[in-house]
Design a protein around this motif. Structure first.
Motif, PDB file in Angstrom:
ATOM      1  N   SER A   1       1.108  -1.170   0.441  1.00  0.00           N
ATOM      2  CA  SER A   1       0.384   0.442  -0.364  1.00  0.00           C
ATOM      3  C   SER A   1       0.892   1.908  -0.147  1.00  0.00           C
ATOM      4  O   SER A   1       1.930   0.825   0.772  1.00  0.00           O
ATOM      5  CB  SER A   1      -0.671   0.019   1.345  1.00  0.00           C
ATOM      6  OG  SER A   1      -0.290   0.399   2.615  1.00  0.00           O
TER       7      SER A   1
ATOM      8  N   HIS B   1     -12.432  -4.763  -1.030  1.00  0.00           N
ATOM      9  CA  HIS B   1     -11.710  -3.647  -1.529  1.00  0.00           C
ATOM     10  C   HIS B   1     -12.455  -2.978  -1.628  1.00  0.00           C
ATOM     11  O   HIS B   1     -12.552  -1.980  -2.584  1.00  0.00           O
ATOM     12  CB  HIS B   1      -9.949  -3.474  -2.164  1.00  0.00           C
ATOM     13  CG  HIS B   1      -8.964  -4.653  -1.666  1.00  0.00           C
ATOM     14  ND1 HIS B   1      -8.762  -5.654  -1.832  1.00  0.00           N
ATOM     15  CD2 HIS B   1      -8.330  -4.181  -0.450  1.00  0.00           C
ATOM     16  CE1 HIS B   1      -7.906  -6.232  -1.099  1.00  0.00           C
ATOM     17  NE2 HIS B   1      -7.693  -6.023  -0.687  1.00  0.00           N
TER      18      HIS B   1
ATOM     19  N   TRP C   1     -13.400  -1.723   4.603  1.00  0.00           N
ATOM     20  CA  TRP C   1     -13.190  -2.655   5.114  1.00  0.00           C
ATOM     21  C   TRP C   1     -13.362  -2.751   6.661  1.00  0.00           C
ATOM     22  O   TRP C   1     -13.242  -3.517   7.480  1.00  0.00           O
ATOM     23  CB  TRP C   1     -12.279  -4.091   4.548  1.00  0.00           C
ATOM     24  CG  TRP C   1     -12.122  -5.063   5.553  1.00  0.00           C
ATOM     25  CD1 TRP C   1     -11.154  -5.020   6.046  1.00  0.00           C
ATOM     26  CD2 TRP C   1     -12.673  -6.387   5.773  1.00  0.00           C
ATOM     27  NE1 TRP C   1     -10.923  -6.549   6.273  1.00  0.00           N
ATOM     28  CE2 TRP C   1     -11.710  -6.859   6.080  1.00  0.00           C
ATOM     29  CE3 TRP C   1     -14.068  -6.808   5.126  1.00  0.00           C
ATOM     30  CZ2 TRP C   1     -12.900  -8.054   6.494  1.00  0.00           C
ATOM     31  CZ3 TRP C   1     -14.373  -7.875   5.092  1.00  0.00           C
ATOM     32  CH2 TRP C   1     -13.850  -8.773   6.041  1.00  0.00           C
TER      33      TRP C   1
ATOM     34  N   HIS D   1     -10.594 -11.210   3.004  1.00  0.00           N
ATOM     35  CA  HIS D   1     -10.836 -10.110   0.595  1.00  0.00           C
ATOM     36  C   HIS D   1     -11.001 -11.463  -0.112  1.00  0.00           C
ATOM     37  O   HIS D   1     -10.645 -12.390   0.372  1.00  0.00           O
ATOM     38  CB  HIS D   1     -10.189  -9.400   0.951  1.00  0.00           C
ATOM     39  CG  HIS D   1     -10.484  -8.170   1.207  1.00  0.00           C
ATOM     40  ND1 HIS D   1      -9.560  -6.953   1.915  1.00  0.00           N
ATOM     41  CD2 HIS D   1     -11.761  -7.176   1.243  1.00  0.00           C
ATOM     42  CE1 HIS D   1      -9.898  -6.060   2.409  1.00  0.00           C
ATOM     43  NE2 HIS D   1     -10.750  -5.889   2.058  1.00  0.00           N
TER      44      HIS D   1
ATOM     45  N   ARG E   1      -8.689  -9.962  -4.391  1.00  0.00           N
ATOM     46  CA  ARG E   1      -7.043  -9.805  -4.947  1.00  0.00           C
ATOM     47  C   ARG E   1      -6.057 -10.870  -4.497  1.00  0.00           C
ATOM     48  O   ARG E   1      -6.318 -11.763  -3.925  1.00  0.00           O
ATOM     49  CB  ARG E   1      -6.089  -8.861  -4.086  1.00  0.00           C
ATOM     50  CG  ARG E   1      -6.261  -7.606  -4.509  1.00  0.00           C
ATOM     51  CD  ARG E   1      -6.064  -6.272  -3.378  1.00  0.00           C
ATOM     52  NE  ARG E   1      -6.398  -4.822  -4.341  1.00  0.00           N
ATOM     53  CZ  ARG E   1      -6.260  -3.553  -2.740  1.00  0.00           C
ATOM     54  NH1 ARG E   1      -5.057  -3.960  -2.333  1.00  0.00           N
ATOM     55  NH2 ARG E   1      -6.033  -2.652  -3.366  1.00  0.00           N
TER      56      ARG E   1
ATOM     57  N   TRP F   1     -14.292   1.600  -5.532  1.00  0.00           N
ATOM     58  CA  TRP F   1     -13.550   0.407  -5.348  1.00  0.00           C
ATOM     59  C   TRP F   1     -12.742   0.608  -5.394  1.00  0.00           C
ATOM     60  O   TRP F   1     -11.901   0.580  -7.140  1.00  0.00           O
ATOM     61  CB  TRP F   1     -14.285  -0.670  -6.208  1.00  0.00           C
ATOM     62  CG  TRP F   1     -13.689  -2.330  -6.531  1.00  0.00           C
ATOM     63  CD1 TRP F   1     -14.009  -3.497  -4.903  1.00  0.00           C
ATOM     64  CD2 TRP F   1     -13.509  -3.015  -7.619  1.00  0.00           C
ATOM     65  NE1 TRP F   1     -13.883  -4.328  -5.883  1.00  0.00           N
ATOM     66  CE2 TRP F   1     -12.992  -4.267  -6.982  1.00  0.00           C
ATOM     67  CE3 TRP F   1     -13.214  -2.425  -9.565  1.00  0.00           C
ATOM     68  CZ2 TRP F   1     -12.397  -5.341  -8.036  1.00  0.00           C
ATOM     69  CZ3 TRP F   1     -13.393  -3.223  -9.444  1.00  0.00           C
ATOM     70  CH2 TRP F   1     -12.444  -5.355  -9.863  1.00  0.00           C
TER      71      TRP F   1
ATOM     72  N   ASN G   1      -9.522  -0.777  -5.846  1.00  0.00           N
ATOM     73  CA  ASN G   1      -8.168  -1.645  -7.046  1.00  0.00           C
ATOM     74  C   ASN G   1      -7.233  -0.850  -7.899  1.00  0.00           C
ATOM     75  O   ASN G   1      -8.198  -0.749  -9.366  1.00  0.00           O
ATOM     76  CB  ASN G   1      -9.127  -2.779  -7.104  1.00  0.00           C
ATOM     77  CG  ASN G   1      -9.170  -3.819  -6.522  1.00  0.00           C
ATOM     78  OD1 ASN G   1      -8.277  -4.334  -5.272  1.00  0.00           O
ATOM     79  ND2 ASN G   1     -10.346  -4.906  -6.163  1.00  0.00           N
TER      80      ASN G   1
END
Length: 291
Positions: free
Chosen positions: A8, A122, A126, A193, A196, A283, A285
């Protein structure tokens, strides 16, 4: 192949600035600074902005101008969810409100005394959802990649304190599988999740927003193998101070393992697509998700 690498963005210094503003000025100064941070990423983070533009343009179907505006909006909302996470988990004074749509479904799993699996993506926030799971008064295990730099994790832990959940970190030695197995044998909830994966992970394919995409096999294989109740959950931001929590009725996946995996996958993708269309800028991603 999707190019997410399990890391991240952000720095300890950046997080500390926002935490300082939250402590001494409240959420509004932090949100104000966030506007400039989001605009910086909008201008200079091409590695994430380019796939986001394609997502809004070709998958959601927005025009060029709306797609560009949605990129900025997505960065901004993502930053808000990070700020909200710190506020809620550190028990700072706030005016957040929540709708709990389907909380009774989770309570049904808890009262059943068999444990269960909660699948999410994601999308939305969350971390806020995970913190609110303590309302269920049952042990919660959250499965996640170890994707944040350790200094950031240590800093946020010092700010937010005990998360009231057990974190199961996905590792190459597959030790997380034994931890998940133990949690389910103890009749606990396991949250993860399902949108991913890292390079080398086993995947399964399904159409999402009209185009084929790949998803990690692990969550759906667990659902088919353990045959415990499975819910799909999301927590989406609907205004500056309001979240909407969703939890679907629990379902069990029987039959042969491959059939169970396929059924669980199709159920999840259908629900994910519904929520993406409701909250397209939430979303998070920020990479090429589709093949």
């Amino acid at each position: 192949m999707p190019s997410w690498q399990g890391k991240s963005k952000g720095s300890k210094f950046g997080y500390s600035i926002f935490v300082f503003l939250l402590k001494y000025g409240g959420i509004h100064p932090a949100y104000l600074l966030l506007r400039f941070v989001a605009f910086y990423f909008f201008l200079f983070s091409r590695s994430s902005s380019k796939p986001m533009y394609r997502y809004f343009r070709t998958k959601i179907g927005y025009g060029r101008w709306r797609s560009l505006c949605s990129i900025y909006r997505s960065y901004h909302v993502f930053g808000q969810t990070l700020i909200d996470k710190v506020v809620v988990m550190a028990d700072m004074a706030n005016k957040f409100t929540f709708n709990f749509d389907g909380e009774h479904n989770l309570r049904e799993i808890v009262s059943g005394g068999r444990g269960g699996i909660l699948l999410s993506a994601h999308l939305g926030n969350w971390e806020v959802a995970g913190h609110l799971f303590k309302r269920l008064q049952t042990p919660i295990n959250i499965v996640m990649f170890d994707g944040e730099h350790q200094q950031i994790k240590d800093y946020l832990s010092s700010v937010t304190g005990d998360r009231n959940v057990n974190i199961i970190v996905i590792k190459d030695d597959l030790s997380h599988i034994y931890a998940i197995n133990e949690a389910l044998n103890n009749k606990e909830l396991v949250c993860m999740h399902a949108d991913r994966f890292l390079p080398g992970n086993k995947t399964v394919a399904a159409p999402l927003l009209g185009h084929d995409a790949r998803f990690p096999m692990g969550p759906f294989l667990l659902a088919a193998t353990f045959r415990v109740p499975v819910c799909v959950v999301f927590a989406c931001k609907e205004s500056s101070t309001h979240y909407h929590f969703y939890a679907t009725p629990p379902r069990q996946y029987h039959g042969r393992r491959n059939q169970g995996v396929e059924t669980a996958l199709n159920d999840f993708v259908q629900l994910l697509e519904e929520k993406i269309r409701l909250y397209p800028t939430q979303w998070f991603n920020f990479y090429d998700f589709w093949e």
